[in-house]
Design a protein around this motif. Sequence first.
Motif, PDB file in Angstrom:
ATOM      1  N   GLY A 189      32.881  35.130  42.422  1.00 27.74           N
ATOM      2  CA  GLY A 189      33.000  36.205  41.458  1.00 27.74           C
ATOM      3  C   GLY A 189      33.466  35.679  40.127  1.00 27.74           C
ATOM      4  N   LEU A 190      33.462  36.558  39.119  1.00 27.26           N
ATOM      5  CA  LEU A 190      33.906  36.149  37.797  1.00 27.26           C
ATOM      6  C   LEU A 190      34.483  37.339  37.036  1.00 27.26           C
ATOM      7  CD1 LEU A 190      31.777  37.258  35.459  1.00 27.26           C
ATOM      8  CD2 LEU A 190      30.328  35.464  36.385  1.00 27.26           C
ATOM      9  N   ILE A 191      35.247  36.999  36.008  1.00 23.75           N
ATOM     10  CA  ILE A 191      35.780  38.005  35.098  1.00 23.75           C
ATOM     11  C   ILE A 191      35.593  37.523  33.671  1.00 23.75           C
ATOM     12  CG2 ILE A 191      38.142  37.045  35.254  1.00 23.75           C
ATOM     13  CD1 ILE A 191      39.134  39.998  34.985  1.00 23.75           C
ATOM     14  N   SER A 192      35.090  38.421  32.847  1.00 18.97           N
ATOM     15  CA  SER A 192      35.001  38.138  31.421  1.00 18.97           C
ATOM     16  C   SER A 192      36.370  38.401  30.821  1.00 18.97           C
ATOM     17  CB  SER A 192      33.960  39.045  30.767  1.00 18.97           C
ATOM     18  OG  SER A 192      33.976  38.870  29.371  1.00 18.97           O
ATOM     19  N   TRP A 193      36.938  37.365  30.214  1.00 17.99           N
ATOM     20  CA  TRP A 193      38.343  37.470  29.822  1.00 17.99           C
ATOM     21  C   TRP A 193      38.582  38.559  28.780  1.00 17.99           C
ATOM     22  CZ3 TRP A 193      41.335  34.670  32.902  1.00 17.99           C
ATOM     23  CH2 TRP A 193      42.716  34.641  32.637  1.00 17.99           C
ATOM     24  N   ALA A 222      30.052  38.308  44.286  1.00 19.02           N
ATOM     25  CA  ALA A 222      29.014  38.026  45.268  1.00 19.02           C
ATOM     26  C   ALA A 222      29.034  39.134  46.323  1.00 19.02           C
ATOM     27  CB  ALA A 222      29.282  36.674  45.928  1.00 19.02           C
ATOM     28  N   ASP A 223      27.868  39.436  46.863  1.00 20.56           N
ATOM     29  CA  ASP A 223      27.776  40.506  47.852  1.00 20.56           C
ATOM     30  C   ASP A 223      28.680  40.252  49.061  1.00 20.56           C
ATOM     31  OD1 ASP A 223      24.212  41.169  47.379  1.00 20.56           O
ATOM     32  OD2 ASP A 223      25.984  41.894  46.305  1.00 20.56           O
ATOM     33  N   LYS A 274      32.274  41.538  48.121  1.00 25.67           N
ATOM     34  CA  LYS A 274      32.483  42.846  47.498  1.00 25.67           C
ATOM     35  C   LYS A 274      33.272  43.773  48.411  1.00 25.67           C
ATOM     36  CE  LYS A 274      28.564  43.195  44.332  1.00 25.67           C
ATOM     37  NZ  LYS A 274      27.226  43.805  44.101  1.00 25.67           N
ATOM     38  N   GLY A 275      34.252  44.449  47.819  1.00 24.66           N
ATOM     39  CA  GLY A 275      35.078  45.364  48.582  1.00 24.66           C
ATOM     40  C   GLY A 275      36.245  44.689  49.275  1.00 24.66           C
ATOM     41  N   ARG A 276      36.246  43.361  49.312  1.00 20.69           N
ATOM     42  CA  ARG A 276      37.346  42.631  49.971  1.00 20.69           C
ATOM     43  C   ARG A 276      38.140  41.780  48.982  1.00 20.69           C
ATOM     44  NH1 ARG A 276      36.316  38.816  53.671  1.00 20.69           N
ATOM     45  NH2 ARG A 276      34.305  38.210  52.741  1.00 20.69           N
ATOM     46  N   PHE A 277      37.445  41.207  48.014  1.00 19.68           N
ATOM     47  CA  PHE A 277      38.097  40.336  47.043  1.00 19.68           C
ATOM     48  C   PHE A 277      38.198  41.050  45.701  1.00 19.68           C
ATOM     49  CE2 PHE A 277      36.828  35.913  48.919  1.00 19.68           C
ATOM     50  CZ  PHE A 277      37.305  36.325  50.147  1.00 19.68           C
ATOM     51  N   THR A 278      39.269  40.771  44.982  1.00 15.14           N
ATOM     52  CA  THR A 278      39.472  41.354  43.660  1.00 15.14           C
ATOM     53  C   THR A 278      39.935  40.273  42.692  1.00 15.14           C
ATOM     54  OG1 THR A 278      40.128  43.476  44.636  1.00 15.14           O
ATOM     55  CG2 THR A 278      40.699  43.097  42.317  1.00 15.14           C
ATOM     56  N   ILE A 279      39.246  40.201  41.567  1.00 17.48           N
ATOM     57  CA  ILE A 279      39.596  39.240  40.515  1.00 17.48           C
ATOM     58  C   ILE A 279      40.306  39.988  39.405  1.00 17.48           C
ATOM     59  CG2 ILE A 279      38.679  37.682  38.766  1.00 17.48           C
ATOM     60  CD1 ILE A 279      36.354  37.100  40.678  1.00 17.48           C
TER      61      ILE A 279
END
Length: 122
Positions: free
Chosen positions: A49-53, A61-62, A65-70
């Motif tokens: 996954g990624l985050i735009s700062w 990634a599918d 999803k729903g389990r990981f949080t960035i």
Amino acid sequence: QVELVQSGGGLVQAGGSLRLSCEASGVTMSNKVMAWFRQAPGKERQFVGLISWSSGALNYADSVKGRFTISRDNAKSVGNLQMNSLKPEDTALYYCAAGSGSTPRAERYPYWGQGTQVTVSS
């Protein structure tokens, strides 16, 4: 000198949670993207996954999803990967990376953390 220093990770039972952090220095994160990748033994590096700062826009990634949080802490230039409901197949070496483009392609990221092992037991 750009440096990404990771912390967290470890061993957890299936269904448990872990949190990874990645502290950036020597780089202005406000115009960067921080991404997370993982690599299991014998497998290719996989986008997590990624985050735009600047905007906080997220992409996962599918498989996570729903389990990981960035998330990110702007003041400290620290990115976080919160992993819940972990599965044995999540076992891998996890990396943070920083770059200018919002892309799941690992080769587009010039800056990388040292990697952190996450092991999920069944």
